[in-house]
Design an enzyme around this catalytic site. Structure first.
Site, PDB file in Angstrom:
ATOM      1  N   HIS A 144      -6.901  -0.730   5.376  1.00 26.90           N
ATOM      2  CA  HIS A 144      -7.088  -0.100   6.702  1.00 26.90           C
ATOM      3  C   HIS A 144      -7.983  -0.954   7.628  1.00 26.90           C
ATOM      4  O   HIS A 144      -7.520  -1.426   8.635  1.00 26.90           O
ATOM      5  CB  HIS A 144      -7.637   1.338   6.611  1.00 26.90           C
ATOM      6  N   HIS A 186       1.832   5.144  -2.264  1.00 26.10           N
ATOM      7  CA  HIS A 186       1.389   6.155  -3.237  1.00 26.10           C
ATOM      8  C   HIS A 186       2.616   6.990  -3.600  1.00 26.10           C
ATOM      9  O   HIS A 186       3.197   7.614  -2.713  1.00 26.10           O
ATOM     10  CB  HIS A 186       0.356   7.108  -2.627  1.00 26.10           C
ATOM     11  N   ASP A 199       0.972   2.665   3.543  1.00 27.42           N
ATOM     12  CA  ASP A 199       0.212   3.865   3.140  1.00 27.42           C
ATOM     13  C   ASP A 199       1.075   5.118   3.160  1.00 27.42           C
ATOM     14  O   ASP A 199       0.607   6.204   3.488  1.00 27.42           O
ATOM     15  CB  ASP A 199      -1.044   4.056   4.007  1.00 27.42           C
ATOM     16  N   LYS A 256      -8.149   0.374  -7.578  1.00 30.13           N
ATOM     17  CA  LYS A 256      -8.387   0.844  -6.204  1.00 30.13           C
ATOM     18  C   LYS A 256      -9.627   1.730  -6.179  1.00 30.13           C
ATOM     19  O   LYS A 256      -9.773   2.608  -7.019  1.00 30.13           O
ATOM     20  CB  LYS A 256      -7.152   1.635  -5.744  1.00 30.13           C
ATOM     21  N   HIS A 297       0.862  -1.195   0.000  1.00 31.59           N
ATOM     22  CA  HIS A 297       0.000   0.000   0.000  1.00 31.59           C
ATOM     23  C   HIS A 297       0.896   1.241   0.000  1.00 31.59           C
ATOM     24  O   HIS A 297       1.280   1.742   1.054  1.00 31.59           O
ATOM     25  CB  HIS A 297      -0.943   0.011   1.209  1.00 31.59           C
TER      26      HIS A 297
HETATM   27 ZN   LIG Z   1      -3.635   4.961   0.842  1.00 28.05          ZN
END
Ligand SMILES: [Zn+2]
Length: 411
Positions: A246, A61, A318, A185, A59
């Site tokens: 999450h 970005h 994340d 996603k 996960h």
């Molecule tokens: Zn994320």
């Protein structure tokens, strides 16, 4: 040229450890993994304390933004942003992460430059843009919608794509696949950093979620659903997603349902911990801090339940900012393994989360990667110590003597 590494401990990635093992690889693939006494000869031979598969962060970005705000993604200069991310991908690879599933960002494009050998980085399985409803988690709520539309047209870096209704969901998936997405996603619940929505509320109707999964499945592409609240988690499991991201309000019943359906949890504790400690200083607005405080303990309990119930858990942080001085720091990804151990996993289980289970998050594309077996990707780490004794060993890159990605020594 063939390579062989003899290791006191050969960690396969599926939970199995072979004492006095060896891995042999040629080209991009493993040709042998097992006991060293039965291993074939090779041109190049090394010895090590431990050999394990290259780690995954499933996960991430790559956005090139310096502050943790969704707005920055539409206001940052996309040229500057992409240059900045080259630092992030390099740091990630050199800290032992040979693969990543990027669930929204510029990963698709970075991966092309990485696989051409132009820049150093992990193999990136990118999602392209995050599908969100209007007013949902990947919308920028304080901007006029028409203004956001214009920004989306001029900036190559926007993170979200707003789609409403079943036909637009189909089109949203098709547009990402057209750009080269290897995973899809979408946001099945509200978020923490978005302004007006609530993490507990479901986003997208059951029909819309099913349409997204159905369209992705036709292309044999896995689907990741961002969700905190129970209604969104339930809808996403029913829609047939591959992963829940999450999972803050996961309860025992939902955990059972995930086990039954084979749904994977990507816990992303790293981001919650880092935002909780440092976000206020970075100018994260009060509305986001309030939402974060509301789910900080709740999320920890949810992950503990998932571990106890035997939900398949994959490792994801994340991270979404860039550079060495931000709230997140690419290269620190292995901290998530320590959080997983903290929440109830053994070091061996945390390693499986970061290898075999992470490769499972990309569905069919992950079948021949993530573990050290014959015909699998030759992605591996050579270590001077054994992380099964102390998971923190993986946080210090000095313990990683060599990194092999797709059969090539990058360290
Ligand atoms: Zn994320």
């Amino acid at each position: 040229m063939s390579n062989k590494i003899n290791a006191e401990y050969l960690i396969i990635g599926s939970g199995e450890v072979i004492k006095n093992g060896a891995v042999v690889f040629e080209g991009t693939k493993v040709t042998y993994a097992g006991e060293s006494e039965h291993a074939p000869n090779a041109d190049n031979v090394k010895t090590a304390v431990t050999v394990m598969p290259g780690m995954w962060d499933c996960h991430t970005h790559f956005t090139g933004i310096k502050s943790p705000s969704l707005e920055s993604t539409v206001f940052v200069n996309p040229l500057e942003a992409v240059i900045r991310t080259t630092w992030d991908v390099k740091e990630m690879l050199l800290s032992g992460f040979t693969s990543t599933r990027e669930v929204g960002g510029m990963g698709i494009y970075l991966n092309r430059a990485i696989s051409d050998g132009i820049i150093l980085g992990p193999r990136i399985y990118g999602a392209g843009k995050i599908l969100s409803i209007t007013g949902g988690h990947a919308d920028i709520h304080n901007l006029n919608l028409d203004a956001l539309d214009v920004l989306n047209h001029v900036s190559g870096n926007q993170l979200g794509e707003l789609v409403d209704g079943v036909p637009e969901c189909y089109r949203g998936v098709r547009k990402q696949l057209r750009s080269g997405a290897e995973v899809i996603k979408y946001c099945a619940s509200g978020g923490v950093l978005s302004e007006i929505d609530h993490p507990i509320h479901q986003q997208f109707s059951d029909e819309e979620q099913k349409a997204i999964v159905e369209e992705a499945s036709r292309a044999q592409v896995a689907v990741a659903a961002h969700c905190h609240g129970a209604p969104g988690i339930e809808a996403a499991i029913k829609a047939g997603v591959t992963t829940i991201e999450h999972g803050s309000y996961l309860n025992a019943e939902l955990a059972d349902s995930m086990v039954e359906n084979g749904t994977i949890l990507v816990a992303t504790r790293y981001a919650i911990e880092k935002l909780f400690v440092g976000a206020e200083k970075m100018g994260v607005p009060t509305y986001a801090m309030d939402k974060l405080r509301g789910l900080y303990d709740q999320h920890r309990e949810a992950v503990k339940i998932a571990i106890k119930k035997g939900v398949t858990i994959a490792m994801g942080t994340d991270m979404f900012t860039t550079g060495p001085d931000g709230i997140f720091r690419y290269g620190d990804n292995a901290l998530e393994l320590e959080y997983l151990v903290d929440m109830g996993m053994s070091p061996s289980e945390a390693i499986v989360a970061a290898t075999k289970h992470s490769a499972m998050t990309i569905g069919k594309k992950g079948v021949y990667t993530g573990v050290l077996e014959k015909d699998f990707d030759a992605d591996l780490l050579v270590l001077n110590s054994n992380p099964l004794n102390d998971i923190k060993i993986l946080q210090n890159r000095e313990n990683i003597t060599n990194i092999v990605k797709q059969g090539i020594f990058v360290k």
